[in-house]
Design a protein around this motif. Structure first.
Motif, PDB file in Angstrom:
ATOM      1  N   PRO A 118      -2.942  34.032  -8.445  1.00 26.79           N
ATOM      2  CA  PRO A 118      -2.942  34.952  -7.295  1.00 26.79           C
ATOM      3  C   PRO A 118      -3.053  34.262  -5.939  1.00 26.79           C
ATOM      4  O   PRO A 118      -2.375  34.647  -4.997  1.00 26.79           O
ATOM      5  N   GLU A 119      -3.905  33.213  -5.847  1.00 27.05           N
ATOM      6  CA  GLU A 119      -4.081  32.598  -4.525  1.00 27.05           C
ATOM      7  C   GLU A 119      -2.791  31.895  -4.094  1.00 27.05           C
ATOM      8  O   GLU A 119      -2.324  32.039  -2.950  1.00 27.05           O
ATOM      9  N   TRP A 120      -2.179  31.124  -5.036  1.00 27.58           N
ATOM     10  CA  TRP A 120      -0.937  30.433  -4.687  1.00 27.58           C
ATOM     11  C   TRP A 120       0.139  31.451  -4.278  1.00 27.58           C
ATOM     12  O   TRP A 120       0.892  31.227  -3.328  1.00 27.58           O
ATOM     13  N   LYS A 121       0.158  32.627  -4.997  1.00 26.45           N
ATOM     14  CA  LYS A 121       1.207  33.615  -4.693  1.00 26.45           C
ATOM     15  C   LYS A 121       1.078  34.135  -3.254  1.00 26.45           C
ATOM     16  O   LYS A 121       2.073  34.419  -2.595  1.00 26.45           O
ATOM     17  N   LEU A 122      -0.180  34.267  -2.767  1.00 28.30           N
ATOM     18  CA  LEU A 122      -0.351  34.727  -1.376  1.00 28.30           C
ATOM     19  C   LEU A 122       0.217  33.698  -0.394  1.00 28.30           C
ATOM     20  O   LEU A 122       0.916  34.049   0.566  1.00 28.30           O
ATOM     21  N   HIS A 123      -0.070  32.420  -0.674  1.00 36.42           N
ATOM     22  CA  HIS A 123       0.491  31.364   0.207  1.00 36.42           C
ATOM     23  C   HIS A 123       2.019  31.397   0.133  1.00 36.42           C
ATOM     24  O   HIS A 123       2.705  31.269   1.140  1.00 36.42           O
ATOM     25  N   ARG A 124       2.525  31.555  -1.075  1.00 39.25           N
ATOM     26  CA  ARG A 124       3.981  31.547  -1.252  1.00 39.25           C
ATOM     27  C   ARG A 124       4.622  32.685  -0.461  1.00 39.25           C
ATOM     28  O   ARG A 124       5.646  32.504   0.193  1.00 39.25           O
ATOM     29  N   ARG A 125       3.973  33.892  -0.519  1.00 40.45           N
ATOM     30  CA  ARG A 125       4.558  35.026   0.221  1.00 40.45           C
ATOM     31  C   ARG A 125       4.580  34.730   1.717  1.00 40.45           C
ATOM     32  O   ARG A 125       5.536  35.038   2.414  1.00 40.45           O
ATOM     33  N   LEU A 126       3.492  34.140   2.182  1.00 37.38           N
ATOM     34  CA  LEU A 126       3.424  33.783   3.606  1.00 37.38           C
ATOM     35  C   LEU A 126       4.552  32.789   3.939  1.00 37.38           C
ATOM     36  O   LEU A 126       5.300  32.971   4.903  1.00 37.38           O
ATOM     37  N   HIS A 127       4.697  31.775   3.099  1.00 38.06           N
ATOM     38  CA  HIS A 127       5.723  30.750   3.351  1.00 38.06           C
ATOM     39  C   HIS A 127       7.124  31.359   3.328  1.00 38.06           C
ATOM     40  O   HIS A 127       7.964  31.025   4.145  1.00 38.06           O
ATOM     41  N   THR A 128       7.368  32.265   2.374  1.00 37.15           N
ATOM     42  CA  THR A 128       8.749  32.783   2.295  1.00 37.15           C
ATOM     43  C   THR A 128       9.050  33.728   3.461  1.00 37.15           C
ATOM     44  O   THR A 128      10.204  33.832   3.861  1.00 37.15           O
ATOM     45  N   THR A 129       8.028  34.377   4.043  1.00 37.05           N
ATOM     46  CA  THR A 129       8.363  35.197   5.221  1.00 37.05           C
ATOM     47  C   THR A 129       8.794  34.294   6.384  1.00 37.05           C
ATOM     48  O   THR A 129       9.663  34.647   7.158  1.00 37.05           O
ATOM     49  N   PHE A 130       8.180  33.107   6.464  1.00 32.25           N
ATOM     50  CA  PHE A 130       8.558  32.201   7.560  1.00 32.25           C
ATOM     51  C   PHE A 130       9.902  31.506   7.308  1.00 32.25           C
ATOM     52  O   PHE A 130      10.533  31.027   8.236  1.00 32.25           O
ATOM     53  N   LEU A 131      10.282  31.421   6.025  1.00 28.37           N
ATOM     54  CA  LEU A 131      11.427  30.569   5.678  1.00 28.37           C
ATOM     55  C   LEU A 131      12.578  31.341   5.044  1.00 28.37           C
ATOM     56  O   LEU A 131      13.505  30.733   4.501  1.00 28.37           O
ATOM     57  N   SER A 132      12.526  32.676   5.100  1.00 27.52           N
ATOM     58  CA  SER A 132      13.592  33.497   4.505  1.00 27.52           C
ATOM     59  C   SER A 132      14.911  33.242   5.250  1.00 27.52           C
ATOM     60  O   SER A 132      14.903  32.709   6.377  1.00 27.52           O
ATOM     61  N   SER A 262      -1.687  37.666  11.532  1.00 27.42           N
ATOM     62  CA  SER A 262      -1.450  39.106  11.548  1.00 27.42           C
ATOM     63  C   SER A 262      -0.837  39.593  10.229  1.00 27.42           C
ATOM     64  O   SER A 262      -0.474  40.744  10.106  1.00 27.42           O
ATOM     65  N   LYS A 263      -0.703  38.693   9.261  1.00 25.85           N
ATOM     66  CA  LYS A 263      -0.036  39.068   8.003  1.00 25.85           C
ATOM     67  C   LYS A 263      -1.054  39.574   6.981  1.00 25.85           C
ATOM     68  O   LYS A 263      -2.133  39.002   6.840  1.00 25.85           O
ATOM     69  N   LYS A 264      -0.623  40.596   6.221  1.00 24.57           N
ATOM     70  CA  LYS A 264      -1.561  41.134   5.226  1.00 24.57           C
ATOM     71  C   LYS A 264      -1.827  40.118   4.104  1.00 24.57           C
ATOM     72  O   LYS A 264      -2.900  40.082   3.530  1.00 24.57           O
ATOM     73  N   GLU A 265      -0.841  39.236   3.831  1.00 27.00           N
ATOM     74  CA  GLU A 265      -1.011  38.250   2.756  1.00 27.00           C
ATOM     75  C   GLU A 265      -2.240  37.368   3.010  1.00 27.00           C
ATOM     76  O   GLU A 265      -2.881  36.894   2.083  1.00 27.00           O
ATOM     77  N   SER A 266      -2.533  37.136   4.301  1.00 27.27           N
ATOM     78  CA  SER A 266      -3.583  36.163   4.592  1.00 27.27           C
ATOM     79  C   SER A 266      -4.858  36.827   5.103  1.00 27.27           C
ATOM     80  O   SER A 266      -5.724  36.139   5.625  1.00 27.27           O
ATOM     81  N   LYS A 267      -4.985  38.148   4.924  1.00 29.95           N
ATOM     82  CA  LYS A 267      -6.126  38.812   5.563  1.00 29.95           C
ATOM     83  C   LYS A 267      -7.468  38.332   4.999  1.00 29.95           C
ATOM     84  O   LYS A 267      -8.465  38.367   5.695  1.00 29.95           O
ATOM     85  N   ASP A 268      -7.472  37.849   3.743  1.00 29.55           N
ATOM     86  CA  ASP A 268      -8.735  37.369   3.183  1.00 29.55           C
ATOM     87  C   ASP A 268      -8.883  35.851   3.266  1.00 29.55           C
ATOM     88  O   ASP A 268      -9.832  35.286   2.737  1.00 29.55           O
ATOM     89  N   PHE A 269      -7.924  35.172   3.907  1.00 33.91           N
ATOM     90  CA  PHE A 269      -8.010  33.713   3.998  1.00 33.91           C
ATOM     91  C   PHE A 269      -9.004  33.300   5.086  1.00 33.91           C
ATOM     92  O   PHE A 269      -9.089  33.927   6.142  1.00 33.91           O
TER      93      PHE A 269
END
Ligand code: HEM
Length: 512
Positions: A118-132, A262-269
């Motif tokens: 789960p933790e890696w998936k949150l980072h991955r989602r963040l990365h793919t929004t920046f790199l889509s 401001s991303k929901k993926e990282s709200k708990d980081f």
């Protein structure tokens, strides 16, 4: 001292026996065939993929190797990599779990070394929004400005290595932290560069004896210098990441650090977690692209006909009155093929991104044990003569004759490089402009033999890095020179504006 040595030896022997017994209860199938190594230390660690290639020739496309408690499985064909890494992704998606890297260098904070979870998936989602693909398109104006600057610098220097390094670091630093690499953050950049070296050499297959005999981790610090070395590297880079993200959050300009908040993926980081997530993009994105650009120069020197063919296409489509632009990309099949061939001919990660198998598996009648290190041997795949005729030669036309050829450069499955669209764009604009503008030759001070001697990877670890070599960049005509000068003069150098537009075009911010 002798007592400590003897105790270590006994413990290691017991541990290996235990592991072998446990394995024999798990499956009756054999491990894939492989070499018997009497002295693993004799395996050359530089260009280890060449040794793997020799083993594939002797034992077939799937090879196993026992090193201490470690089982290493080496995959030498696209089909096998796809069968395992793509199709059985849930088992093969954890990057190498190394005592040294995880416990001392990354300390659970570096997403690339996180278990698939789960933790890696949150980072991955963040990365793919920046790199889509959409975000990458929004970054074209920044790539346009920075590649014009690179082209202009090459008018007055042949130090293409520094020019490329500045190009990619400035692009990545602007996106990540909202500014160019300047004097005030040069030191931070150096720590990040060193972190890249530590991580890529640590991800090597056999660098650290502690990974071959994890029990050595129990030794007191006095006998285990790697602990202090790893921790120092971690602390240096952590301080650099945190300093850079804190300063990025203070900037007026848009940047990935601010967007991430401001991303929901990282709200708990925590700030620390975010700092590592953004810092990883800088590290993963800059050295890979930078080294690939140097490989493009090497290919131009060794295969001048390919360079000239690309120039003919650029002359036809673009002419000499303007620079190539992103709008030309679809009309430049040979230039695109040139880039694909650079990525195949000298893959950036010839031994792939090593993985750790998370559960026992069986394939082709072989037993693949949980915990085994899985190597996707890209070098072997890319030199496969049944797919790439005359594989050792640099032949861009093969990608035009068959656009469906498999490309392994960005990896496989769920851990495939999230930056591949961005990398292709960044490589396209830099390489198309470089070939349009310059004839790249051997300088008078060196011979083709010197260049050939530099066509090898000089580093340990998993990344293909050419040693320094020389090339002469001769502008193709006075007309080309004028376009380069005007291009840089007229370029949009208002980074606030460029970054604001990226933020606007790529994202709809959702405030926490
Ligand atoms: C020529 C350029 C590049 C090449 C050849 C390349 C290649 C790779 C490879 C082989 C992997 C490992 C994949 C696997 O395990 O199967 C990887 C991972 C990664 N790359 Fe790239 N890369 C490039 C550029 C970039 C760029 C520009 C970025 C970001 C801006 C980036 C971000 C990443 C990240 C974050 C990972 C780790 C993914 C994970 O945690 O699983 N890369 N890359």
């Amino acid at each position: 001292m002798a007592f400590i040595g003897l105790s270590c030896l006994v413990t290691i022997t017991l541990y290996i026996c235990y592991k072998l017994l446990v394995r024999s209860n798990r499956s009756t199938l054999p491990l894939p065939p492989g070499p018997t190594l009497l002295n693993p230390g004799a395996i050359p660690q530089k260009e280890i993929w060449l040794t793997f290639r020799k083993w594939h020739k002797e034992h077939g496309p799937i090879v196993s190797l026992k090193l201490g408690v470690q089982t290493i499985i080496i995959l030498g064909s696209h089909r096998i990599a796809r069968d395992l890494l793509d199709k059985r992704g849930s088992l093969y998606s954890t990057h190498l779990q190394s005592v040294y890297v995880n416990k001392y260098i990354a300390k659970g904070l570096q997403p690339v070394f996180m278990q698939y979870g789960p933790e890696w998936k949150l980072h991955r989602r963040l990365h793919t929004t920046f790199l889509s693909p959409q975000s990458t398109r929004a970054c074209q104006a920044l790539l346009d400005t920075q590649s014009k600057k690179t082209l202009h610098s090459l008018l007055s220097t042949n130090d293409f290595g520094s020019c490329f390094h500045n190009y990619v670091s400035n692009v990545m630093f602007n996106l990540a932290y909202g500014k160019d690499v300047g004097e005030e953050n040069k030191n931070d950049q150096e720590h990040m560069d060193k972190m890249f070296e530590s991580l890529t050499s640590a991800a090597s297959v056999m660098t650290f004896v502690v990974d071959i005999f994890p029990i050595l981790d129990r030794l007191p610090r006095l006998f285990s210098r790697w602990k202090g070395k790893g921790e120092a590297s971690h602390n240096n880079v952590k301080n650099a990441f945190i300093k850079c993200i804190q300063s990025a959050l203070q900037q007026d300009t848009w940047n990935w650090s601010k967007e991430a908040f401001s991303k929901k993926e990282s709200k708990d980081f925590s700030l620390e977690q975010l700092a590592f997530s953004i810092g990883e993009l800088y590290i993963a994105g800059s050295h890979t692209t930078d080294s690939t650009l140097r490989i493009a120069v090497m290919a131009s020197l060794l295969y001048p006909d390919a360079m000239r063919q690309a120039q003919r296409e650029l002359d036809q489509v673009v002419g000499s009155q303007r620079l190539p632009s992103f709008e030309d990309q679809d009309k430049l099949p040979y230039v695109n093929a040139f880039i694909s061939e650079v990525l195949r001919w000298r893959p950036m990660a010839p031994a792939g991104g090593p993985r750790t198998l998370s559960e026992d598996d069986e394939y082709m009648g072989y037993f693949l044990p949980a915990g085994a290190t899985i190597i996707a041997n890209q070098w072997e795949m890319d030199m496969d003569e049944s797919i790439f005729e005359d594989a050792p030669s640099f032949k861009p036309e093969r990608w035009i004759q068959n656009p469906d050829l498999p490309l392994s450069a960005f990896g496989f499955g769920r851990r495939i490089c999230p930056g591949q669209h961005f990398a292709r764009s960044s490589l396209f604009i830099a390489i198309a402009r470089m070939l349009w503008a310059y004839d790249i030759d051997c300088p008078v001070t060196s011979t083709l033999e010197d260049v050939k001697a530099a066509d090898r990877s000089e580093t340990f670890g998993v990344i293909y890095t050419l040693p320094p070599f020389e090339a002469s960049f001769r502008v193709r005509s006075p007309e080309h020179q004028q376009v380069i000068e005007q291009g840089w003069q007229m370029a949009n150098k208002d980074y606030n504006d460029l970054l604001k537009t990226i933020g606007h075009d790529a994202f709809t911010p959702t405030k926490r």
